[in-house]
Design an enzyme around this catalytic site. Structure first.
Site, PDB file in Angstrom:
ATOM      1  N   ASN A  15      36.513  45.098  51.780  1.00 28.73           N
ATOM      2  CA  ASN A  15      35.390  44.419  51.131  1.00 28.73           C
ATOM      3  C   ASN A  15      34.885  43.310  52.066  1.00 28.73           C
ATOM      4  OD1 ASN A  15      34.023  42.365  49.627  1.00 28.73           O
ATOM      5  ND2 ASN A  15      34.725  43.332  47.746  1.00 28.73           N
ATOM      6  N   ASP A  17      32.261  41.206  51.584  1.00 32.04           N
ATOM      7  CA  ASP A  17      31.408  40.192  50.936  1.00 32.04           C
ATOM      8  C   ASP A  17      31.496  38.810  51.583  1.00 32.04           C
ATOM      9  OD1 ASP A  17      30.836  42.102  49.046  1.00 32.04           O
ATOM     10  OD2 ASP A  17      32.050  41.198  47.458  1.00 32.04           O
ATOM     11  N   HIS A  18      32.731  38.424  51.949  1.00 35.57           N
ATOM     12  CA  HIS A  18      32.892  37.026  52.348  1.00 35.57           C
ATOM     13  C   HIS A  18      32.476  36.757  53.786  1.00 35.57           C
ATOM     14  CE1 HIS A  18      33.997  36.065  48.422  1.00 35.57           C
ATOM     15  NE2 HIS A  18      34.988  36.945  48.422  1.00 35.57           N
ATOM     16  N   ARG A  26      25.107  28.807  55.985  1.00 36.24           N
ATOM     17  CA  ARG A  26      24.141  28.181  56.883  1.00 36.24           C
ATOM     18  C   ARG A  26      22.733  28.766  56.757  1.00 36.24           C
ATOM     19  NH1 ARG A  26      26.164  24.957  61.233  1.00 36.24           N
ATOM     20  NH2 ARG A  26      27.672  23.672  60.147  1.00 36.24           N
ATOM     21  N   HIS A  51      29.762  43.966  47.162  1.00 38.91           N
ATOM     22  CA  HIS A  51      29.335  43.651  45.796  1.00 38.91           C
ATOM     23  C   HIS A  51      27.962  42.979  45.862  1.00 38.91           C
ATOM     24  CE1 HIS A  51      30.623  41.532  41.755  1.00 38.91           C
ATOM     25  NE2 HIS A  51      29.439  42.111  41.676  1.00 38.91           N
ATOM     26  N   ARG A  53      25.811  41.058  43.963  1.00 37.91           N
ATOM     27  CA  ARG A  53      25.828  40.306  42.704  1.00 37.91           C
ATOM     28  C   ARG A  53      24.409  40.023  42.234  1.00 37.91           C
ATOM     29  NH1 ARG A  53      31.024  37.810  41.449  1.00 37.91           N
ATOM     30  NH2 ARG A  53      29.830  36.799  39.809  1.00 37.91           N
ATOM     31  N   ARG A  57      24.698  35.872  45.713  1.00 36.79           N
ATOM     32  CA  ARG A  57      25.327  34.729  46.381  1.00 36.79           C
ATOM     33  C   ARG A  57      25.917  35.089  47.744  1.00 36.79           C
ATOM     34  NH1 ARG A  57      30.521  33.742  42.526  1.00 36.79           N
ATOM     35  NH2 ARG A  57      28.881  33.634  40.987  1.00 36.79           N
ATOM     36  N   GLU A  81      29.744  47.803  44.676  1.00 36.87           N
ATOM     37  CA  GLU A  81      30.178  47.148  43.426  1.00 36.87           C
ATOM     38  C   GLU A  81      28.984  46.493  42.775  1.00 36.87           C
ATOM     39  OE1 GLU A  81      33.167  44.217  43.870  1.00 36.87           O
ATOM     40  OE2 GLU A  81      34.525  45.594  44.855  1.00 36.87           O
ATOM     41  N   THR A 111      34.715  34.562  41.306  1.00 30.09           N
ATOM     42  CA  THR A 111      34.857  35.947  41.727  1.00 30.09           C
ATOM     43  C   THR A 111      35.002  36.768  40.444  1.00 30.09           C
ATOM     44  OG1 THR A 111      36.158  37.492  43.073  1.00 30.09           O
ATOM     45  CG2 THR A 111      37.375  35.709  42.012  1.00 30.09           C
ATOM     46  N   THR A 112      35.126  38.103  40.591  1.00 33.98           N
ATOM     47  CA  THR A 112      35.218  38.941  39.398  1.00 33.98           C
ATOM     48  C   THR A 112      36.498  38.607  38.642  1.00 33.98           C
ATOM     49  OG1 THR A 112      34.249  40.624  40.814  1.00 33.98           O
ATOM     50  CG2 THR A 112      34.934  41.316  38.615  1.00 33.98           C
ATOM     51  N   GLU A 162      39.471  51.563  38.772  1.00 36.71           N
ATOM     52  CA  GLU A 162      40.115  50.639  39.700  1.00 36.71           C
ATOM     53  C   GLU A 162      40.860  49.620  38.854  1.00 36.71           C
ATOM     54  OE1 GLU A 162      37.977  49.248  43.163  1.00 36.71           O
ATOM     55  OE2 GLU A 162      39.008  47.310  43.059  1.00 36.71           O
ATOM     56  N   HIS A 205      41.945  43.469  44.055  1.00 37.01           N
ATOM     57  CA  HIS A 205      41.741  42.050  43.744  1.00 37.01           C
ATOM     58  C   HIS A 205      42.995  41.232  44.042  1.00 37.01           C
ATOM     59  CE1 HIS A 205      39.690  38.576  42.174  1.00 37.01           C
ATOM     60  NE2 HIS A 205      38.610  39.322  42.158  1.00 37.01           N
ATOM     61  N   GLY A 206      42.815  40.244  44.893  1.00 41.30           N
ATOM     62  CA  GLY A 206      43.893  39.305  45.209  1.00 41.30           C
ATOM     63  C   GLY A 206      45.018  39.905  46.033  1.00 41.30           C
ATOM     64  N   GLY A 227      39.467  42.305  50.101  1.00 41.60           N
ATOM     65  CA  GLY A 227      38.427  41.552  50.770  1.00 41.60           C
ATOM     66  C   GLY A 227      38.831  40.163  51.196  1.00 41.60           C
TER      67      GLY A 227
HETATM   68  N1  PXP Z   1      37.789  45.286  43.748  1.00 34.70           N
HETATM   69  C1  PXP Z   1      36.815  44.750  42.967  1.00 34.70           C
HETATM   70  C2  PXP Z   1      36.248  45.613  41.883  1.00 34.70           C
HETATM   71  C3  PXP Z   1      36.328  43.441  43.189  1.00 34.70           C
HETATM   72  O1  PXP Z   1      35.367  42.940  42.388  1.00 34.70           O
HETATM   73  C4  PXP Z   1      36.851  42.705  44.270  1.00 34.70           C
HETATM   74  C5  PXP Z   1      36.297  41.336  44.566  1.00 34.70           C
HETATM   75  O2  PXP Z   1      34.958  41.418  44.910  1.00 34.70           O
HETATM   76  C6  PXP Z   1      37.843  43.299  45.069  1.00 34.70           C
HETATM   77  C7  PXP Z   1      38.315  44.579  44.766  1.00 34.70           C
HETATM   78  C8  PXP Z   1      38.430  42.589  46.235  1.00 34.70           C
HETATM   79  O3  PXP Z   1      39.136  41.467  45.797  1.00 34.70           O
HETATM   80  P1  PXP Z   1      39.650  40.411  46.856  1.00 34.70           P
HETATM   81  O4  PXP Z   1      38.420  39.833  47.518  1.00 34.70           O
HETATM   82  O5  PXP Z   1      40.387  39.422  46.045  1.00 34.70           O
HETATM   83  O6  PXP Z   1      40.512  41.149  47.836  1.00 34.70           O
END
Ligand code: PXP
Length: 261
Positions: A15, A17-18, A26, A51, A53, A57, A81, A111-112, A162, A205-206, A227
């Protein structure tokens, strides 16, 4: 002689996103999440997750378009996502990603948080799942490892779930081992139930280097989406090394599982 079936290879969805979160801090174009996705693919990612959103963001519509171009050129699945809302369904139908993961979304959350209430939303969500599926997307539902939600997901027509691993990760961070074991058992049973109902089961997630071994040892899982931790570790060790190490931890867990079966 009947042989015990071996667990499937565990795919790693990265992922990105970050990378966009850092760029947007910036307001410019650097670092580019699409360049990050390219590096992730070179480092062995089996898929790219992003994702879009509703508040934009991090990932933007333009990022999503460019990610789909990259993934289709590289023959790598893009997992889009999104919230289960009309505007997002229309965007996904235009971009045509390999997969769509429906997640709950609240503007004020960082976050989600928590899984989608598929059981409660069944009537409104099932037509969106059908519409996305008819447009070629493999739909997954991001849910808690809860029997009611898993059964509702199976009857919603989505081919994939998931399982939300966030609460497990938090319990470990808090050193609340009793809570972590309880959630882990629910995740094991949830994955087993999902597979028995014909669902493909992912998790995310996490996830970190420390907790991925236990999660990867759940044999029904076929994909992990990771991610924040990978992008965070990339600051210290580089994205390539972070993905390589995550892959190694996942493979090690799967190898132990094969030896034990
Ligand atoms: N899966 C889903 C459905 C998520 O929403 C996220 C966070 O965007 C992740 C996985 C990845 O989570 P993490 O960024 O905590 O690894």
């Amino acid at each position: 002689m009947n042989e015990t079936p071996q667990p499937a290879k565990l795919r790693l969805g990265v992922n990105i996103d970050h990378i966009a979160t850092i760029r947007n801090a910036r307001g410019g174009t650097h670092p580019d999440p699409v360049a990050g996705a390219y590096e992730a693919i070179r480092a062995g990612a089996d898929g790219i997750t992003a994702h879009l959103r509703e508040d934009r963001r991090h990932i933007t519509d333009d990022d999503m378009e460019r990610l789909q171009q990259l993934c289709s050129a590289e023959n790598i699945p893009l997992n889009f996502e999104m919230a289960a809302v009309r505007d997002m369904v229309d965007i996904a139908k235009r971009i045509k990603p390999h997969a769509v993961c429906l997640v709950p979304e609240r503007r004020e959350e960082r976050t989600t948080e928590g899984g989608l209430d598929v059981a409660g939303l069944h009537n409104s969500i099932a037509p969106l799942i059908r519409e996305l599926g008819e447009n070629g997307a493999r739909v997954s539902l991001f849910i808690e490892a809860d029997e009611r939600q898993i059964r509702a997901a199976a009857s919603s027509g989505a081919p994939v779930i998931e399982i939300h691993t966030g609460a497990y990760a938090h319990a470990l961070d808090d050193e609340n081992h009793e809570k972590a074991s309880k959630i882990f058992k629910a995740m094991q049973e949830g994955a087993e139930l999902g597979e028995s109902l014909g669902l493909e089961v992912h998790a995310g997630h996490g996830i970190t280097f420390e907790n991925v071994g236990a999660i990867a040892s759940i044999p029904e899982l076929v994909e992990l989406n990771i991610g924040h931790y990978l992008i965070g570790e990339a600051v210290f060790m580089g994205l390539d090394a972070a993905i390589t190490e995550m892959r190694r931890c996942m493979d090690e867990a799967r190898q132990k599982l094969s030896l034990a079966s």
